[in-house]
Design a protein around this motif. Sequence first.
Motif, mmCIF file in Angstrom:
data_model
loop_
_atom_site.group_PDB
_atom_site.id
_atom_site.type_symbol
_atom_site.label_atom_id
_atom_site.label_comp_id
_atom_site.label_asym_id
_atom_site.label_seq_id
_atom_site.Cartn_x
_atom_site.Cartn_y
_atom_site.Cartn_z
ATOM 1 N N SER A 70 10.775 -41.011 44.451
ATOM 2 C CA SER A 70 11.147 -39.616 44.686
ATOM 3 C C SER A 70 10.429 -39.103 45.924
ATOM 4 N N TYR A 71 11.196 -38.814 46.962
ATOM 5 C CA TYR A 71 10.603 -38.275 48.186
ATOM 6 C C TYR A 71 9.876 -36.967 47.900
ATOM 7 N N LEU A 72 10.445 -36.143 47.037
ATOM 8 C CA LEU A 72 9.843 -34.844 46.739
ATOM 9 C C LEU A 72 8.525 -35.006 45.976
ATOM 10 N N ARG A 73 8.485 -35.934 44.999
ATOM 11 C CA ARG A 73 7.239 -36.153 44.261
ATOM 12 C C ARG A 73 6.186 -36.791 45.144
ATOM 13 N N LEU A 74 6.594 -37.701 46.016
ATOM 14 C CA LEU A 74 5.644 -38.307 46.939
ATOM 15 C C LEU A 74 5.058 -37.261 47.876
ATOM 16 N N ARG A 75 5.904 -36.369 48.369
ATOM 17 C CA ARG A 75 5.412 -35.322 49.266
ATOM 18 C C ARG A 75 4.451 -34.391 48.530
ATOM 19 N N ALA A 76 4.746 -34.100 47.254
ATOM 20 C CA ALA A 76 3.868 -33.219 46.479
ATOM 21 C C ALA A 76 2.508 -33.850 46.222
ATOM 22 N N ASN A 77 2.455 -35.184 46.196
ATOM 23 C CA ASN A 77 1.191 -35.891 45.943
ATOM 24 C C ASN A 77 0.708 -36.633 47.187
ATOM 25 N N LEU A 78 1.099 -36.133 48.355
ATOM 26 C CA LEU A 78 0.827 -36.852 49.597
ATOM 27 C C LEU A 78 -0.667 -37.021 49.848
ATOM 28 N N ARG A 79 -1.465 -35.997 49.544
ATOM 29 C CA ARG A 79 -2.897 -36.093 49.820
ATOM 30 C C ARG A 79 -3.531 -37.216 48.996
ATOM 31 N N ALA A 80 -3.235 -37.245 47.694
ATOM 32 C CA ALA A 80 -3.813 -38.283 46.840
ATOM 33 C C ALA A 80 -3.342 -39.669 47.263
ATOM 34 N N ILE A 81 -2.059 -39.790 47.580
ATOM 35 C CA ILE A 81 -1.522 -41.087 47.992
ATOM 36 C C ILE A 81 -2.135 -41.534 49.313
ATOM 37 N N GLY A 82 -2.215 -40.615 50.261
ATOM 38 C CA GLY A 82 -2.787 -40.955 51.559
ATOM 39 C C GLY A 82 -4.249 -41.351 51.467
ATOM 40 N N MET A 83 -5.006 -40.633 50.628
ATOM 41 C CA MET A 83 -6.421 -40.976 50.461
ATOM 42 C C MET A 83 -6.581 -42.382 49.903
ATOM 43 N N LEU A 84 -5.762 -42.741 48.925
ATOM 44 C CA LEU A 84 -5.848 -44.076 48.345
ATOM 45 C C LEU A 84 -5.348 -45.147 49.308
ATOM 46 N N ALA A 85 -4.214 -44.879 49.948
ATOM 47 C CA ALA A 85 -3.578 -45.889 50.793
ATOM 48 C C ALA A 85 -4.364 -46.160 52.068
ATOM 49 N N VAL A 86 -5.136 -45.187 52.521
ATOM 50 C CA VAL A 86 -5.922 -45.375 53.742
ATOM 51 C C VAL A 86 -7.416 -45.427 53.418
ATOM 52 N N GLY A 87 -7.925 -44.366 52.808
ATOM 53 C CA GLY A 87 -9.360 -44.304 52.559
ATOM 54 C C GLY A 87 -9.864 -45.379 51.623
ATOM 55 N N ALA A 88 -9.186 -45.571 50.489
ATOM 56 C CA ALA A 88 -9.639 -46.584 49.530
ATOM 57 C C ALA A 88 -9.539 -47.985 50.113
ATOM 58 N N PHE A 314 -14.481 -44.331 44.962
ATOM 59 C CA PHE A 314 -13.630 -43.555 45.860
ATOM 60 C C PHE A 314 -12.750 -42.570 45.092
ATOM 61 N N VAL A 315 -12.148 -43.014 43.983
ATOM 62 C CA VAL A 315 -11.124 -42.214 43.315
ATOM 63 C C VAL A 315 -11.692 -40.927 42.725
ATOM 64 N N PHE A 316 -12.786 -41.024 41.997
ATOM 65 C CA PHE A 316 -13.292 -39.827 41.302
ATOM 66 C C PHE A 316 -13.743 -38.726 42.258
ATOM 67 N N PRO A 317 -14.566 -39.012 43.275
ATOM 68 C CA PRO A 317 -14.953 -37.922 44.186
ATOM 69 C C PRO A 317 -13.777 -37.318 44.942
ATOM 70 N N THR A 318 -12.835 -38.149 45.397
ATOM 71 C CA THR A 318 -11.711 -37.591 46.153
ATOM 72 C C THR A 318 -10.753 -36.815 45.255
ATOM 73 N N THR A 319 -10.767 -37.099 43.962
ATOM 74 C CA THR A 319 -9.918 -36.342 43.042
ATOM 75 C C THR A 319 -10.449 -34.940 42.816
ATOM 76 N N TYR A 320 -11.773 -34.797 42.725
ATOM 77 C CA TYR A 320 -12.350 -33.515 42.315
ATOM 78 C C TYR A 320 -13.143 -32.794 43.407
ATOM 79 N N LEU A 321 -13.929 -33.532 44.196
ATOM 80 C CA LEU A 321 -14.864 -32.853 45.093
ATOM 81 C C LEU A 321 -14.188 -32.186 46.273
ATOM 82 N N ARG A 322 -13.240 -32.864 46.908
ATOM 83 C CA ARG A 322 -12.635 -32.280 48.102
ATOM 84 C C ARG A 322 -11.843 -31.009 47.798
ATOM 85 N N PRO A 323 -10.970 -31.006 46.763
ATOM 86 C CA PRO A 323 -10.285 -29.744 46.448
ATOM 87 C C PRO A 323 -11.256 -28.626 46.083
#
Length: 523
Positions: A70-88, A314-323
């Motif tokens: 789903s392009y719309l769901r991916l766009r809605a979760n873009l920050r989380a996906i991008g953090m995992l796909a690049v940062g992780a 990586f996952v836990f801090p980026t899920t809670y601390l940045r927002p």
Amino acid sequence: MELPLVGLLAGSFAVSALARRLGISPPLLLVLVGLAVSFLPGVPDYALDPHLILTLVLPPLLYSAALDSSYLRLRANLRAIGMLAVGAVLLTTVAVGLAAWWLVPGLPLVSALVLGAVVAPPDAVAATSVGRRLGLPRKVMTILGGESLVNDATALTVYRVAVAVAAGAGYGIAEGVGVFVLAAAGGAAIGWALGWLVHRIRRLLRDGVLESALGLLVPFIGFTVAEEVHASGVLAVVLAGLYLGHRSPAAHPVARLQDRAVWQAADTVLEATVFALIGLQLRAVVTGVGPSVGALTAVGLFLVLVALAARVVFVFPTTYLRPLARRRPDWTPPPWTYPAVISWAGMRGVVSLAAAAGIPLTTLSGAPFPGRDEIVYLTFVVTVGTLLLHGLTLPAVIRRLGVQASDEAADALAEAQAQNDAGRAAVARLDSLDDGDPLHAATVAELRQRMEARTNAAWERLGGPVAGGGETPSAVYRRMRRAMLEAEREVFVRYRDARRIDDEVFRRVQHEMDLEEVTLLRE
């Protein structure tokens, strides 16, 4: 070569079918069977061809997943996906690389970073198959699926830079970052342009068979063109698939039906084959490292823990601390069980093995590539180790944490409301077409009745089972109509076998009945 290939395809298909019948994760069983079979007498050496995997297997798998996303769901979760796909991926590359450099005597740091990049991207095929079966929440499935669409691009780009440095190409940090950015931007641009072009061509064709055939070419065209200009072929395929999937309502209905069936079948065969290949690599990689296999196995198992720890860290801090740091007033923190499941879904796949197998044998100076055999073996241990660790425990983790989807009621209500509005629009269009001719009255009445039945079926799904265990009117209709279709089909088969109608006539009628029966199964 043809007979071993046929044996691989047939064997992997049989194991996959058995796993589905038993309710076991097919990727996990395929790897286990592959490991067991690899040392049997007479089993050929299934050497992994990295070019074949990266150009003929990876593109269709990515494209099919992108079409179904789903392009719309991916766009809605873009920050989380991008953090995992690049940062992780970057964090895992560094963590695994440093650990391997420290633990493997004589392994240069740059070669260790090649290993880190190779094993950094998780493959979500196994995780999403488990999650779909156990009913993971849609948000978690979207993040895992979106990560797997993009993280290969990050890892393969870092891998290329690290291999070039190890081979003596002389890249600096600035050049490496530039290569990474240009590859990502170029791949995204090529994918979007290809999707835009194919969409326009499809609208001109207006032929379901031709549209579907064109779709089969898209992943290979996108990947090849992007790789030829040193852009990311992965991103090109993913962007083209997302573009065309989002605009699929404009395609011919025959193309949509065919695409769904063709890509589901292709996914089943390709995924079964690649996971079987993972297990079958055992004999080859053990032979490559010789007597140091024991020590390297211990190192590889430790690297499994390093990769897992890097993902959790990586996952836990980026899920809670940045927002929280951004103080978003509209942000509602997800339950801790969501990042826990995402952290534990870190299985590696055949892309890691293919990348390791693609490391050149020599550097630019002609010397052997430093630590190549060790990298290939450690990649195998990490890949199989994560598949077994997470594959065997992920279902229990999901059940123990109670991470279950709560979307069904909301989906049923939204579908019923949409179907209600769609039904009104359809009836209004029918009224505008009704010319009042008495000869058309029966047809108009039948169309109204069908529209009413579709709307009622949507509301019935929302209401749940009928009191006393009885059938809803829509369920009775579906059961009776399917029985009628079966009776019709038996007559047509009898006429075909008696040569009273031609096969071409039979196939046309059968296709029409199949379309109606598929609709009844959906409703």
